[in-house]
Design a protein around this motif. Structure first.
Motif, PDB file in Angstrom:
ATOM      1  N   GLY A 282     -18.613 -13.177 -33.417  1.00 15.16           N
ATOM      2  CA  GLY A 282     -18.467 -14.567 -33.837  1.00 15.16           C
ATOM      3  C   GLY A 282     -19.102 -15.577 -32.903  1.00 15.16           C
ATOM      4  N   PHE A 283     -20.016 -15.102 -32.033  1.00 14.74           N
ATOM      5  CA  PHE A 283     -20.662 -15.995 -31.071  1.00 14.74           C
ATOM      6  C   PHE A 283     -22.174 -15.786 -31.112  1.00 14.74           C
ATOM      7  N   PRO A 284     -22.856 -16.344 -32.136  1.00 17.82           N
ATOM      8  CA  PRO A 284     -24.299 -16.124 -32.280  1.00 17.82           C
ATOM      9  C   PRO A 284     -25.100 -16.759 -31.145  1.00 17.82           C
ATOM     10  N   ARG A 285     -26.243 -16.152 -30.853  1.00 17.56           N
ATOM     11  CA  ARG A 285     -27.089 -16.690 -29.785  1.00 17.56           C
ATOM     12  C   ARG A 285     -27.912 -17.859 -30.307  1.00 17.56           C
ATOM     13  N   ILE A 286     -28.134 -18.830 -29.444  1.00 13.37           N
ATOM     14  CA  ILE A 286     -29.004 -19.975 -29.733  1.00 13.37           C
ATOM     15  C   ILE A 286     -30.336 -19.673 -29.051  1.00 13.37           C
ATOM     16  N   ASP A 287     -31.257 -19.123 -29.789  1.00 13.15           N
ATOM     17  CA  ASP A 287     -32.442 -18.494 -29.204  1.00 13.15           C
ATOM     18  C   ASP A 287     -33.384 -19.466 -28.507  1.00 13.15           C
ATOM     19  N   HIS A 288     -33.426 -20.718 -28.962  1.00 17.52           N
ATOM     20  CA  HIS A 288     -34.448 -21.614 -28.417  1.00 17.52           C
ATOM     21  C   HIS A 288     -34.063 -22.196 -27.061  1.00 17.52           C
ATOM     22  N   ILE A 289     -32.837 -21.996 -26.633  1.00 16.80           N
ATOM     23  CA  ILE A 289     -32.422 -22.485 -25.310  1.00 16.80           C
ATOM     24  C   ILE A 289     -32.344 -21.286 -24.369  1.00 16.80           C
ATOM     25  N   THR A 290     -33.216 -21.276 -23.371  1.00 13.52           N
ATOM     26  CA  THR A 290     -33.300 -20.127 -22.458  1.00 13.52           C
ATOM     27  C   THR A 290     -33.186 -20.531 -20.994  1.00 13.52           C
ATOM     28  N   SER A 291     -32.900 -21.812 -20.726  1.00 13.52           N
ATOM     29  CA  SER A 291     -32.847 -22.251 -19.338  1.00 13.52           C
ATOM     30  C   SER A 291     -32.045 -23.529 -19.226  1.00 13.52           C
ATOM     31  N   ASP A 292     -31.440 -23.741 -18.056  1.00 15.68           N
ATOM     32  CA  ASP A 292     -30.894 -25.043 -17.694  1.00 15.68           C
ATOM     33  C   ASP A 292     -32.007 -25.877 -17.081  1.00 15.68           C
ATOM     34  N   ASP A 293     -31.850 -27.201 -17.093  1.00 16.29           N
ATOM     35  CA  ASP A 293     -32.771 -28.054 -16.348  1.00 16.29           C
ATOM     36  C   ASP A 293     -32.510 -27.859 -14.858  1.00 16.29           C
ATOM     37  N   PRO A 294     -33.547 -27.529 -14.070  1.00 17.67           N
ATOM     38  CA  PRO A 294     -33.329 -27.384 -12.626  1.00 17.67           C
ATOM     39  C   PRO A 294     -32.764 -28.664 -12.025  1.00 17.67           C
ATOM     40  N   LYS A 295     -31.935 -28.509 -11.026  1.00 15.43           N
ATOM     41  CA  LYS A 295     -31.301 -29.658 -10.375  1.00 15.43           C
ATOM     42  C   LYS A 295     -31.554 -29.586  -8.881  1.00 15.43           C
ATOM     43  N   PRO A 296     -31.954 -30.727  -8.281  1.00 19.77           N
ATOM     44  CA  PRO A 296     -32.395 -31.968  -8.920  1.00 19.77           C
ATOM     45  C   PRO A 296     -33.728 -31.766  -9.633  1.00 19.77           C
ATOM     46  N   ARG A 297     -34.071 -32.720 -10.513  1.00 22.93           N
ATOM     47  CA  ARG A 297     -35.231 -32.513 -11.374  1.00 22.93           C
ATOM     48  C   ARG A 297     -36.546 -32.575 -10.618  1.00 22.93           C
ATOM     49  N   TYR A 298     -36.619 -33.405  -9.554  1.00 22.17           N
ATOM     50  CA  TYR A 298     -37.882 -33.541  -8.845  1.00 22.17           C
ATOM     51  C   TYR A 298     -38.250 -32.205  -8.179  1.00 22.17           C
ATOM     52  N   LEU A 299     -39.540 -31.931  -8.171  1.00 24.03           N
ATOM     53  CA  LEU A 299     -40.077 -30.685  -7.615  1.00 24.03           C
ATOM     54  C   LEU A 299     -39.513 -29.437  -8.287  1.00 24.03           C
ATOM     55  N   GLY A 300     -38.961 -29.605  -9.470  1.00 20.78           N
ATOM     56  CA  GLY A 300     -38.461 -28.440 -10.187  1.00 20.78           C
ATOM     57  C   GLY A 300     -37.192 -27.866  -9.621  1.00 20.78           C
ATOM     58  N   GLY A 301     -36.470 -28.663  -8.845  1.00 27.30           N
ATOM     59  CA  GLY A 301     -35.219 -28.170  -8.270  1.00 27.30           C
ATOM     60  C   GLY A 301     -35.442 -27.605  -6.888  1.00 27.30           C
ATOM     61  N   GLU A 302     -34.371 -27.224  -6.258  1.00 29.04           N
ATOM     62  CA  GLU A 302     -34.450 -26.746  -4.879  1.00 29.04           C
ATOM     63  C   GLU A 302     -34.657 -25.240  -4.796  1.00 29.04           C
ATOM     64  N   SER A 303     -34.880 -24.600  -5.898  1.00 27.01           N
ATOM     65  CA  SER A 303     -35.160 -23.168  -5.896  1.00 27.01           C
ATOM     66  C   SER A 303     -36.119 -22.870  -7.040  1.00 27.01           C
ATOM     67  N   ASP A 304     -36.557 -21.658  -7.105  1.00 25.65           N
ATOM     68  CA  ASP A 304     -37.474 -21.215  -8.148  1.00 25.65           C
ATOM     69  C   ASP A 304     -36.917 -21.590  -9.520  1.00 25.65           C
ATOM     70  N   PRO A 305     -37.672 -22.364 -10.332  1.00 24.48           N
ATOM     71  CA  PRO A 305     -37.170 -22.740 -11.668  1.00 24.48           C
ATOM     72  C   PRO A 305     -36.765 -21.538 -12.517  1.00 24.48           C
ATOM     73  N   ALA A 306     -37.362 -20.383 -12.256  1.00 23.67           N
ATOM     74  CA  ALA A 306     -36.998 -19.193 -13.033  1.00 23.67           C
ATOM     75  C   ALA A 306     -35.545 -18.802 -12.807  1.00 23.67           C
ATOM     76  N   LEU A 307     -34.982 -19.219 -11.661  1.00 26.34           N
ATOM     77  CA  LEU A 307     -33.591 -18.882 -11.359  1.00 26.34           C
ATOM     78  C   LEU A 307     -32.605 -19.758 -12.127  1.00 26.34           C
ATOM     79  N   TRP A 308     -33.119 -20.706 -12.904  1.00 24.54           N
ATOM     80  CA  TRP A 308     -32.246 -21.532 -13.752  1.00 24.54           C
ATOM     81  C   TRP A 308     -32.217 -21.012 -15.191  1.00 24.54           C
ATOM     82  N   ARG A 309     -32.823 -19.850 -15.411  1.00 19.50           N
ATOM     83  CA  ARG A 309     -32.814 -19.280 -16.761  1.00 19.50           C
ATOM     84  C   ARG A 309     -31.405 -18.795 -17.133  1.00 19.50           C
TER      85      ARG A 309
END
Length: 407
Positions: A282-309
């Protein structure tokens, strides 16, 4: 299929609810009827009961004398446990056979008197409890079933309390009124929740609601707890932990009426393994959302943006919208979700600021009719504030010695 666990105290009127649901099209699996079937003359169940309680539980025809068995089995905890250990496994096997026979698109209602006592709630998409207060149930049992009052009170005392049933109930059906008074409520439940819920599971539709704020609902905590129990059953060892996060996890805070939960997993491969089991539950996946917005937004966050997936699932239940974030253990998104919740719980000023921001975001969302546009406006309005909030929360964590493992 959609599986509903129906329960309630003896004399509450579960059979009335089952009858109406059956007329509406539900497949009824009645544990009491199955319990009778598995102890019919010549059955292994009846043989085992006679071995434990003696031939005094048989009537003159060799069939089970239920009052005689009840007098012995409900006399003490040991006897009741012995009876249950014989009957319950047989009922379980026969129930599984009946479920296998039901159509794939069925709404299956399992009438189980001891659902709460057996901690079976997480196995169902929803649990419906039929309620009548204890004194009224005594009156009904004595008046309509000719049960001695002492026996009625003993049977009621041996079952779960109403408070315990409330903890388990997704649906509370008050049957205290006149005969037939509950029927409109059942029909409404069928049309507005059960039928759409089954269809949404089958079609993997996610229930979405406009981003409007409502007053904090004390029921959010217990609703989240029931959802966590269901998710634990679905995920098993693949979940490192499951937590109630977001605004509905913060007492007193206005929020969207959407419960946010986080499933922590070892890696994204595990998250993908869970896609089908969660959808089927009863919990279908929402396929088009695969990441959070990195925080803070400038410079893509303080770590590899891939780690926000992450992976995101919603809910198919029209009566309880949810967001289920599946994030990797130790990644910044997983840690920040827990930190942000605990920071807002502890910091009144931050909580007040966030509430005012949420009100602005809701106002921005209200200008849009389309859900995607509305939720986009809601999220965009909050984004800049999170750049500073990320650092403030981290500083609070250092001062307090906060740990992601503190629960």
């Amino acid at each position: 299929m959609l599986r509903i666990g129906l329960t309630g105290g003896i004399g509450a009127g579960k059979s009335t609810v089952s009858k109406v649901l059956s007329e509406l099209g539900a497949v009824i699996v009645d544990a009491d009827l199955i319990a009778r079937e598995v102890v019919e003359p010549g059955s292994a169940g009846l043989t085992a009961l006679v071995e434990r309680f003696g031939e005094g539980i048989l009537d003159s025809s060799g069939a089970l004398d239920r009052p005689a068995l009840a007098a012995l089995a409900f006399a003490d905890d040991e006897s009741r446990t012995a009876m249950n250990s014989i009957v319950h496994p047989l009922v379980g096997r026969r129930t599984a056979e009946k479920l296998a026979e039901a159509p794939a698109d069925a709404v299956v209602v399992q009438d189980i008197p001891l659902l709460v006592e057996g901690n079976m709630g997480p196995a169902f998409n929803l649990v419906a409890v039929v309620y009548v207060d204890a004194e009224e149930r005594v009156r009904r049992l004595v008046g309509s079933r000719d049960m001695p009052e002492a026996d009625a009170r003993a049977r009621i005392a041996a079952q779960a309390t109403d408070d315990r049933r409330r903890e388990v109930a997704d649906i509370w059906l008050d049957n205290s009124g006149e005969p037939g008074a509950i029927e409109p409520r059942i029909r409404q439940l069928w049309a507005e929740r059960l039928v759409p819920f089954e269809r949404n599971i089958r079609e993997r539709n996610v229930v979405r609601t406009p981003p409007r704020l409502v007053a904090h609902d004390p029921r959010w905590e217990s609703e989240a707890a029931r959802l966590v129990d269901r998710l634990r059953l679905v995920c098993g060892h693949r979940a490192v932990r499951i937590d109630h996060i977001g605004s509905t996890a913060i007492a007193g805070l206005e929020a969207k009426d959407v419960v946010d939960l986080q499933i922590t997993v070892a890696d994204l491969a595990v998250a993908d393994e869970l896609a089908d089991p969660l959808a089927e539950a009863g919990f279908p996946r929402i396929d088009h959302i695969t990441s959070d917005d990195p925080k803070p937004r400038y410079l893509g966050g303080e770590s590899d943006p891939a780690l926000w997936r992450k992976r995101l699932h919603g809910g198919a239940d029209p009566g309880r919208p949810v967001n289920i974030h599946v994030r990797v253990d130790g990644w910044p998104g997983q840690q920040f979700a827990l930190l942000f919740r605990d920071w807002l719980r502890a910091d009144e000023q931050a909580r007040s600021e966030y509430l005012e921001l949420k009100k602005l975001a809701a106002s921005a969302a209200a200008e849009h009719v389309d859900y995607a546009d509305a939720i986009g406006a809601y999220v965009d309005t909050k984004s800049l504030w999170f750049d500073a909030a990320y650092h403030r929360a981290q500083e609070w964590a250092q001062r307090r010695g906060w740990s992601v493992n503190a629960r």
